[in-house]
Motif scaffolding. Structure first.
Motif, PDB file in Angstrom:
ATOM      1  N   PRO A  30       0.953  -1.257  -0.118  1.00  0.00           N
ATOM      2  CA  PRO A  30      -0.017  -0.099   0.350  1.00  0.00           C
ATOM      3  C   PRO A  30       0.798   1.135  -0.294  1.00  0.00           C
ATOM      4  N   PRO A  31       0.511   1.856  -0.939  1.00  0.00           N
ATOM      5  CA  PRO A  31       1.480   3.717  -1.551  1.00  0.00           C
ATOM      6  C   PRO A  31       0.904   4.224  -0.577  1.00  0.00           C
ATOM      7  N   THR A  32      -0.067   4.212   0.310  1.00  0.00           N
ATOM      8  CA  THR A  32      -0.520   6.000   1.328  1.00  0.00           C
ATOM      9  C   THR A  32      -1.120   5.022   2.682  1.00  0.00           C
ATOM     10  N   THR A  33      -0.589   6.022   3.427  1.00  0.00           N
ATOM     11  CA  THR A  33      -0.716   6.012   5.184  1.00  0.00           C
ATOM     12  C   THR A  33      -1.627   7.277   5.429  1.00  0.00           C
ATOM     13  N   PHE A  34      -2.360   7.262   6.284  1.00  0.00           N
ATOM     14  CA  PHE A  34      -3.652   8.521   6.878  1.00  0.00           C
ATOM     15  C   PHE A  34      -2.808   8.393   8.216  1.00  0.00           C
ATOM     16  N   SER A  35      -3.517   9.876   8.741  1.00  0.00           N
ATOM     17  CA  SER A  35      -3.437   9.865   9.843  1.00  0.00           C
ATOM     18  C   SER A  35      -5.103  10.408  10.131  1.00  0.00           C
ATOM     19  N   PHE A  36      -5.995  10.213  10.980  1.00  0.00           N
ATOM     20  CA  PHE A  36      -7.641  10.953  11.035  1.00  0.00           C
ATOM     21  C   PHE A  36      -7.698  11.416  12.119  1.00  0.00           C
ATOM     22  N   HIS A  37      -8.451  12.556  12.302  1.00  0.00           N
ATOM     23  CA  HIS A  37      -8.716  13.791  13.823  1.00  0.00           C
ATOM     24  C   HIS A  37      -9.662  13.393  12.882  1.00  0.00           C
ATOM     25  N   VAL A  38     -11.057  13.925  14.523  1.00  0.00           N
ATOM     26  CA  VAL A  38     -11.848  14.647  14.287  1.00  0.00           C
ATOM     27  C   VAL A  38     -12.668  14.858  15.355  1.00  0.00           C
ATOM     28  N   GLN A  39     -13.088  16.282  15.849  1.00  0.00           N
ATOM     29  CA  GLN A  39     -13.585  16.792  17.020  1.00  0.00           C
ATOM     30  C   GLN A  39     -15.087  17.645  16.931  1.00  0.00           C
ATOM     31  N   ALA A  40     -15.765  17.426  17.316  1.00  0.00           N
ATOM     32  CA  ALA A  40     -17.199  17.892  17.634  1.00  0.00           C
ATOM     33  C   ALA A  40     -16.856  18.799  18.169  1.00  0.00           C
ATOM     34  N   ARG A  41     -18.216  20.194  17.714  1.00  0.00           N
ATOM     35  CA  ARG A  41     -19.077  20.622  18.902  1.00  0.00           C
ATOM     36  C   ARG A  41     -20.363  20.592  18.747  1.00  0.00           C
ATOM     37  N   VAL A  42     -21.003  20.335  19.848  1.00  0.00           N
ATOM     38  CA  VAL A  42     -22.189  20.626  20.103  1.00  0.00           C
ATOM     39  C   VAL A  42     -22.966  22.331  20.059  1.00  0.00           C
ATOM     40  N   LEU A  43     -23.802  22.044  18.932  1.00  0.00           N
ATOM     41  CA  LEU A  43     -25.031  23.134  18.544  1.00  0.00           C
ATOM     42  C   LEU A  43     -26.197  23.013  18.839  1.00  0.00           C
ATOM     43  N   CYS A  44     -27.153  23.536  19.481  1.00  0.00           N
ATOM     44  CA  CYS A  44     -28.274  23.823  19.572  1.00  0.00           C
ATOM     45  C   CYS A  44     -29.053  24.639  18.934  1.00  0.00           C
ATOM     46  N   VAL A  45     -29.888  23.835  18.212  1.00  0.00           N
ATOM     47  CA  VAL A  45     -30.906  24.509  17.258  1.00  0.00           C
ATOM     48  C   VAL A  45     -31.939  24.373  17.766  1.00  0.00           C
ATOM     49  N   GLY A  46     -32.985  25.377  18.230  1.00  0.00           N
ATOM     50  CA  GLY A  46     -34.125  25.598  18.557  1.00  0.00           C
ATOM     51  C   GLY A  46     -34.685  23.952  19.372  1.00  0.00           C
ATOM     52  N   MET A  47     -34.601  23.004  18.965  1.00  0.00           N
ATOM     53  CA  MET A  47     -34.709  22.023  19.672  1.00  0.00           C
ATOM     54  C   MET A  47     -33.990  20.746  19.354  1.00  0.00           C
ATOM     55  N   ALA A  48     -33.457  21.437  18.149  1.00  0.00           N
ATOM     56  CA  ALA A  48     -32.674  19.730  18.047  1.00  0.00           C
ATOM     57  C   ALA A  48     -31.235  20.006  18.021  1.00  0.00           C
ATOM     58  N   VAL A  49     -30.268  19.193  18.803  1.00  0.00           N
ATOM     59  CA  VAL A  49     -28.781  19.237  18.745  1.00  0.00           C
ATOM     60  C   VAL A  49     -28.321  18.432  17.083  1.00  0.00           C
ATOM     61  N   VAL A  50     -27.290  19.984  16.727  1.00  0.00           N
ATOM     62  CA  VAL A  50     -26.714  19.356  15.521  1.00  0.00           C
ATOM     63  C   VAL A  50     -25.311  19.793  16.384  1.00  0.00           C
ATOM     64  N   TYR A  51     -24.033  18.948  15.274  1.00  0.00           N
ATOM     65  CA  TYR A  51     -22.513  18.555  15.492  1.00  0.00           C
ATOM     66  C   TYR A  51     -22.255  19.776  14.411  1.00  0.00           C
ATOM     67  N   ARG A  52     -21.195  20.269  14.964  1.00  0.00           N
ATOM     68  CA  ARG A  52     -20.387  21.119  14.320  1.00  0.00           C
ATOM     69  C   ARG A  52     -18.838  20.632  14.079  1.00  0.00           C
ATOM     70  N   VAL A  53     -18.531  19.370  13.359  1.00  0.00           N
ATOM     71  CA  VAL A  53     -17.612  18.389  13.194  1.00  0.00           C
ATOM     72  C   VAL A  53     -16.258  18.813  12.518  1.00  0.00           C
ATOM     73  N   ALA A  54     -15.395  18.960  12.910  1.00  0.00           N
ATOM     74  CA  ALA A  54     -13.965  19.379  12.088  1.00  0.00           C
ATOM     75  C   ALA A  54     -13.062  18.175  11.986  1.00  0.00           C
ATOM     76  N   ILE A  55     -13.049  17.679  11.119  1.00  0.00           N
ATOM     77  CA  ILE A  55     -12.480  17.237  10.063  1.00  0.00           C
ATOM     78  C   ILE A  55     -10.860  17.047   9.757  1.00  0.00           C
ATOM     79  N   THR A  56      -9.691  16.395   9.846  1.00  0.00           N
ATOM     80  CA  THR A  56      -8.414  16.402   9.266  1.00  0.00           C
ATOM     81  C   THR A  56      -7.590  15.365   9.222  1.00  0.00           C
ATOM     82  N   ILE A  57      -7.407  15.079   7.876  1.00  0.00           N
ATOM     83  CA  ILE A  57      -7.027  13.775   7.558  1.00  0.00           C
ATOM     84  C   ILE A  57      -5.349  14.297   7.127  1.00  0.00           C
ATOM     85  N   THR A  58      -4.415  13.184   7.289  1.00  0.00           N
ATOM     86  CA  THR A  58      -3.526  13.284   6.344  1.00  0.00           C
ATOM     87  C   THR A  58      -2.684  12.177   6.026  1.00  0.00           C
TER      88      THR A  58
END
Length: 310
Positions: A30-58
């Motif tokens: 396999p010629p490629t390797t990856f490093s995956f990182h994810v960080q979620a942040r809770v946002l409340c929109v009205g009566m619903a929960v929505v996440y702002r998810v930041a994704i980083t791939i090296t």
């Protein structure tokens, strides 16, 4: 027109030697390797929960096409490494749709039957299906846990951490088949269409860019450009592989069955080191030697011609 229709119904099946090289690429080189990182942040929109998810791939890729006169400069600057970041919104509806679609594919009778086979010819697919099934089982109740509004801050944080774990585990499962995705169109395997459907769903769900697989496409094209050496002319009988400096041997692979490699009969396939192949530029090498070389340098070791570029 009739010929085109017949070709569409009966796609060209690659030679067994091509199958061997494609398998070797996906499993051993396999010629490629990856490093995956994810960080979620809770946002409340009205009566619903929505996440702002930041994704980083090296992405670190050994197989990089660079202009010949700037290859050394590109290597010194780390041309094979790149880091990409983006943000996605994760709602309960989006999560539920993705979860349900993946579960529906995994619960198909043909998929279950394939996972239970011991003679599966495409091991990365088998591992991927089982790993993804385990991930879905582990996070079965995530949507009620992560998307429920709760006055308890600790409970909300636990849901966020669980969502991050789910996304990370999904990527870990996807990494199993990433080396195989570049070769599957050229070497159709059992359940290849289902695997590609899951890949597309996960790609759209995580919104990652296609360019992270570029190194795999380059290497696959280089491997597909190799040709078997059906016969060596007497003048080339003492020709040596310029990579390992060992003498090339002629091996007729036209009628060899890969399964016969474990057989003790006289017709069993020879050791892989005896296979010799030819690049488009007509230079000859041992198969293992040139595959290892092309994984880092998609050019001919002798004339530096680019191999497999499109």
């Amino acid at each position: 027109m009739a010929e085109e229709t017949d070709h569409a119904l009966h796609p060209v099946v690659p030679k067994k030697s091509t199958e061997r090289r494609l398998r070797k690429m996906s499993q051993d080189y396999p010629p490629t390797t990856f490093s995956f990182h994810v960080q979620a942040r809770v946002l409340c929109v009205g009566m619903a929960v929505v996440y702002r998810v930041a994704i980083t791939i090296t992405t670190r890729t050994t197989c990089v096409l660079a202009p010949q006169n700037t290859a050394a400069v590109a290597a010194s600057q780390g041309a094979g490494a790149s880091c990409q970041s983006w943000v996605i919104a994760m709602s309960q509806a989006k999560f539920h749709t993705f979860f349900s679609q993946i579960r529906a594919i995994l619960e198909q009778p043909a998929v279950n039957q394939y996972r239970e086979r011991d003679d599966s010819e495409w091991k990365p697919f088998e591992r991927f299906l089982q790993t993804l099934t385990d991930v879905l089982d582990q996070y079965e109740h995530l949507q009620s846990r992560a998307f429920a509004i709760n006055a308890n801050v600790d409970a909300m944080n636990e849901g966020k951490v669980a969502l991050e774990g789910f996304l990370t585990d999904c990527w870990s499962a996807l990494e199993i088949i990433i080396p195989s995705l570049a070769v599957e169109p050229h070497f159709p395997a059992s359940l290849g269409r289902e695997i590609l459907c899951i890949y597309v769903l996960m790609r759209d769900f995580l919104a990652f860019p296609e360019c992270i697989l570029e190194g795999n496409w380059i290497y696959a094209n280089a491997i597909l450009s190799l040709e078997d050496v059906e016969e060596l002319l007497p003048t080339l009988s003492e020709h040596a592989c310029s990579i390992c400096l060992e003498r090339l041997r002629f091996t007729d692979t036209r009628d060899l069955d890969p399964a016969s490699a474990n057989s003790e009969s006289e017709t069993a396939a020879p050791a892989e080191s005896t296979f010799s192949v030819k690049l488009p530029c007509a230079h000859l090498f041992h198969e293992n030697c040139i595959m290892a070389w092309l994984r880092h340098n998609p050019t001919c070791p002798e004339c530096r011609a680019v191999v497999g570029a499109k």
